[in-house]
Every structure is written in C-alpha cells, then in structure tokens.
Design an enzyme around this catalytic site. Structure first.
Site, short mmCIF file in Angstrom:
data_model
loop_
_atom_site.label_atom_id
_atom_site.label_comp_id
_atom_site.label_asym_id
_atom_site.label_seq_id
_atom_site.Cartn_x
_atom_site.Cartn_y
_atom_site.Cartn_z
N ARG A 181 40.04 -42.82 -25.32
CA ARG A 181 38.81 -41.92 -25.30
C ARG A 181 38.25 -41.50 -26.47
O ARG A 181 37.28 -40.70 -26.71
CB ARG A 181 39.52 -40.49 -24.64
CG ARG A 181 40.18 -40.74 -23.38
CD ARG A 181 41.01 -39.58 -22.94
NE ARG A 181 42.20 -39.46 -23.91
CZ ARG A 181 42.98 -38.43 -23.88
NH1 ARG A 181 42.88 -37.55 -22.90
NH2 ARG A 181 43.98 -38.63 -24.71
N CYS B 178 46.04 -35.70 -28.68
CA CYS B 178 46.74 -36.97 -28.92
C CYS B 178 48.15 -37.05 -28.38
O CYS B 178 48.98 -36.38 -28.74
CB CYS B 178 46.64 -37.06 -30.38
SG CYS B 178 47.45 -38.52 -31.05
N HIS C 80 42.46 -36.46 -33.19
CA HIS C 80 41.79 -36.03 -31.97
C HIS C 80 42.85 -35.11 -31.11
O HIS C 80 44.00 -35.26 -31.10
CB HIS C 80 41.37 -36.98 -30.64
CG HIS C 80 42.36 -37.74 -30.30
ND1 HIS C 80 42.94 -37.72 -28.99
CD2 HIS C 80 43.12 -38.80 -30.83
CE1 HIS C 80 43.78 -38.31 -28.60
NE2 HIS C 80 44.03 -39.24 -29.63
N CYS D 289 42.68 -43.08 -34.06
CA CYS D 289 43.58 -43.29 -32.98
C CYS D 289 43.34 -44.49 -31.99
O CYS D 289 42.35 -44.66 -31.72
CB CYS D 289 44.02 -42.03 -32.47
SG CYS D 289 45.47 -42.04 -31.00
N ASP E 278 43.72 -44.32 -28.93
CA ASP E 278 43.39 -43.54 -27.71
C ASP E 278 42.16 -44.17 -27.29
O ASP E 278 41.08 -44.06 -27.78
CB ASP E 278 43.40 -42.26 -28.00
CG ASP E 278 43.36 -41.49 -26.53
OD1 ASP E 278 42.32 -41.50 -25.64
OD2 ASP E 278 44.36 -40.67 -26.23
ZN LIG Z 1 45.74 -40.11 -30.33
#
Ligand SMILES: [Zn+2]
Length: 198
Positions: free
Chosen positions: A46, A101, A98, A42, A44
């Site tokens: 993090r 998400c 994750h 992803c 993202d």
């Molecule tokens: Zn995500």
C-alpha cells in the site's frame, strides 16, 4: 486483485501511454540514471514510493524491506545506501514508514515467524528502549503509531551515523536525510524530521 496476465497487459498499456507522451521516453531511460533521491520504504503493497510522490522512472532509487529498516549490520540496505550516495550522488535520502505497518506490529507481539522475527529484533530493541513512554499510551493503536514514528527516527539516525554518509557530508556537503510517515487512511506523507549535512 489482478491476475498475473492482467499485470502483463497493463504493462503494454503503460508502454503505449509513455510513448504517446514522449516517443523517446525509453531511449532516454536506457541511457542511464541520475536520481536525486534514495527512498528507503516498507515492502507493504500500500505504500508504492513512485505513486505516493508522483515520481517517474529515473526519479527515485528505491530500497524496500519489511518495516523500512537500515540496521547497521545489514549488507543489503547498506549496499544500496553506498551505491546511491557514492555512485549516484543522491542529494536526499528519505526513510519512509507508514502507520498500520504489519512489521512494526509483529515486533510488538510475541514472535512466531522465524526469520522475520530475527529481522524485526531491531524494532523490538527500540520498543524496550522506549517501554515507559509506550506503556503510558492508552491503547495498542497509539503505541503502534508511536513505534512506527520511533522506528523511522531510528533508521534516520542509522543512515546519518553510517560511514558512507559521514564521508559524503565531509567531502560533498550532501545528502539531506529525511524521516517521513505515510498515513494510509488519508494518503498523505508527514515529515517527522530532516537532518542537514554536518
Ligand atoms: Zn510496513
């Protein structure tokens, strides 16, 4: 939060550290790549693939998009898969989602993000397919977590069903395909499934 100048300064520190450990680090890196792993994760902020796995430059070939999707009609992710499997000869493809998400959550709710909602239609379809199972869960967080896992499994299936992977399985007996989820609350990766070459 770092300003962009901090990023450039940190890059200089990073180069210095690498050269202190190995003076030929960048000379070697410039020679070429032969990563063993394709990471599909992803976007993202993090879930940085290299940091999570203790990997170094040259270790992972990486593709990241919102909600770690590999739709069967997506030229972008499939081009990455093709290059990694056909050319780089990776031994493992890892699809990593994750918990928490935002892309998966957006797919669970009514769309108001235009293009992104079109992208996430893949997950909305999955939600409908598993509607009874998800409805049986008593709160949104549990449904969210479960949909994150179902999405990883579906993307593993999409990779496994691709002509690219079928060809490599038949001709070279690779790659293995893995479905993982990162738990942001602990940092740990969880293995959901592994598919061996068939
Ligand atoms: Zn995500």
């Amino acid at each position: 939060m770092q300003t962009y100048r901090n990023l450039l300064a940190a890059n200089k520190d990073w180069v210095r550290t690498k050269l202190e450990l190995r003076p030929d680090f960048f000379k070697d890196l410039a020679q070429g790549q032969s990563p063993e792993f394709l990471w599909i994760g992803c976007s993202d902020s993090r879930v940085p693939a290299e940091d999570l796995t203790g990997s170094q430059p040259g270790d992972l070939f990486v593709h990241r998009n919102v909600a770690n999707l590999v739709p069967e009609s997506d030229v972008n992710s499939l081009s990455v898969l093709q290059f990694a499997v056909d050319r780089l000869k990776v031994k493992h493809v890892i699809v990593c989602g994750h918990y928490g998400c935002g892309g998966v959550l957006q797919a669970m709710r009514h769309g108001d993000l235009g293009l992104l909602d079109a992208w996430l239609a893949n997950i909305r379809t999955l939600y409908v397919e598993h509607a009874a199972e998800l409805a049986a869960l008593d709160d949104e967080t549990r449904r969210w977590d479960r949909l994150v896992e179902l999405n990883v499994r579906r993307q593993v299936r999409n990779v496994a069903d691709s002509a690219i992977v079928h060809k490599a399985w038949q001709e070279e007996g690779r790659p293995f395909i893995h479905g993982w989820v990162c738990d942001l609350k602990t940092g740990y990766l969880k293995e959901l499934e592994t598919r061996a070459p068939q």
